[in-house]
Enzyme design. Structure first.
Site, PDB file in Angstrom:
ATOM      1  N   ASP A  48       0.849  -1.192   0.000  1.00  0.00           N
ATOM      2  CA  ASP A  48       0.000   0.000   0.000  1.00  0.00           C
ATOM      3  C   ASP A  48       0.887   1.245   0.000  1.00  0.00           C
ATOM      4  OD1 ASP A  48      -2.385  -1.484   0.144  1.00  0.00           O
ATOM      5  OD2 ASP A  48      -2.201  -1.642   2.312  1.00  0.00           O
ATOM      6  N   GLY A  49       0.373   2.322  -0.564  1.00  0.00           N
ATOM      7  CA  GLY A  49       1.116   3.575  -0.582  1.00  0.00           C
ATOM      8  C   GLY A  49       1.843   3.824  -1.882  1.00  0.00           C
ATOM      9  N   CYS A  50       1.715   2.913  -2.817  1.00  0.00           N
ATOM     10  CA  CYS A  50       2.351   3.078  -4.124  1.00  0.00           C
ATOM     11  C   CYS A  50       1.298   3.484  -5.142  1.00  0.00           C
ATOM     12  CB  CYS A  50       3.010   1.772  -4.571  1.00  0.00           C
ATOM     13  SG  CYS A  50       4.317   1.208  -3.474  1.00  0.00           S
ATOM     14  N   ALA A  51       1.645   4.372  -6.039  1.00  0.00           N
ATOM     15  CA  ALA A  51       0.711   4.802  -7.080  1.00  0.00           C
ATOM     16  C   ALA A  51       0.436   3.657  -8.053  1.00  0.00           C
ATOM     17  CB  ALA A  51       1.267   6.003  -7.831  1.00  0.00           C
ATOM     18  N   SER A  52       1.432   2.813  -8.271  1.00  0.00           N
ATOM     19  CA  SER A  52       1.298   1.658  -9.152  1.00  0.00           C
ATOM     20  C   SER A  52       0.945   0.434  -8.316  1.00  0.00           C
ATOM     21  CB  SER A  52       2.627   1.386  -9.869  1.00  0.00           C
ATOM     22  OG  SER A  52       3.084   2.542 -10.510  1.00  0.00           O
TER      23      SER A  52
END
Length: 136
Positions: A48-52
């Site tokens: 979690d926390g990634c744009a991808s």
């Protein structure tokens, strides 16, 4: 403290003339990395926390840390490959001692990634550190 694989990447970055070449090199590192099997692209391995979309599957063998990773974005796959070079093969107890921001700073990544990508890298590093801490 960096692995030999990470030092190789740092040396290559020193040799490359500009950021466009370095960016291409990161993408090539991602292309060279084995793909994560679809069976492991599940919520338990999702970061979690990634744009991808990003998945990290930790593997601890004989007290040494390793992981497989994948992303739906080529540059992020490359960043995963860089993190793999930084952490793979370390004793689990030494993972927390790696100053990832400083090591990645040697490559200039801090200055050349978007805020979203930087947040994603931080999220991946945190997942790696958390996994290793749980294994100690």
């Amino acid at each position: 403290m960096a692995t030999a694989a990470f030092e190789d990447i740092a040396e290559t970055f020193d040799f490359l003339e500009d950021w466009e070449e370095r960016y291409r090199h990161v993408i090539e590192l991602g292309r060279a990395m084995p793909a994560l099997e679809d069976t492991f692209k599940v919520a338990a391995y999702k970061v979690d926390g990634c744009a991808s979309q990003v998945w990290l599957r930790p593997q601890i063998t004989d007290g040494r840390f390793d992981f497989q990773g994948d992303s739906d974005a080529m540059i992020v796959r490359g960043l995963i490959a860089v993190l793999h070079a930084l952490y793979a093969g370390l004793p689990v107890a030494e993972v927390a001692a790696v100053d990832a921001p400083a090591e990645l700073g040697r490559l200039g990544l801090n200055d050349h990634l978007s805020a979203q990508r930087s947040n994603g890298v931080r999220a991946m590093v945190e997942r790696i550190r958390q996994t290793a801490a749980e294994a100690v």
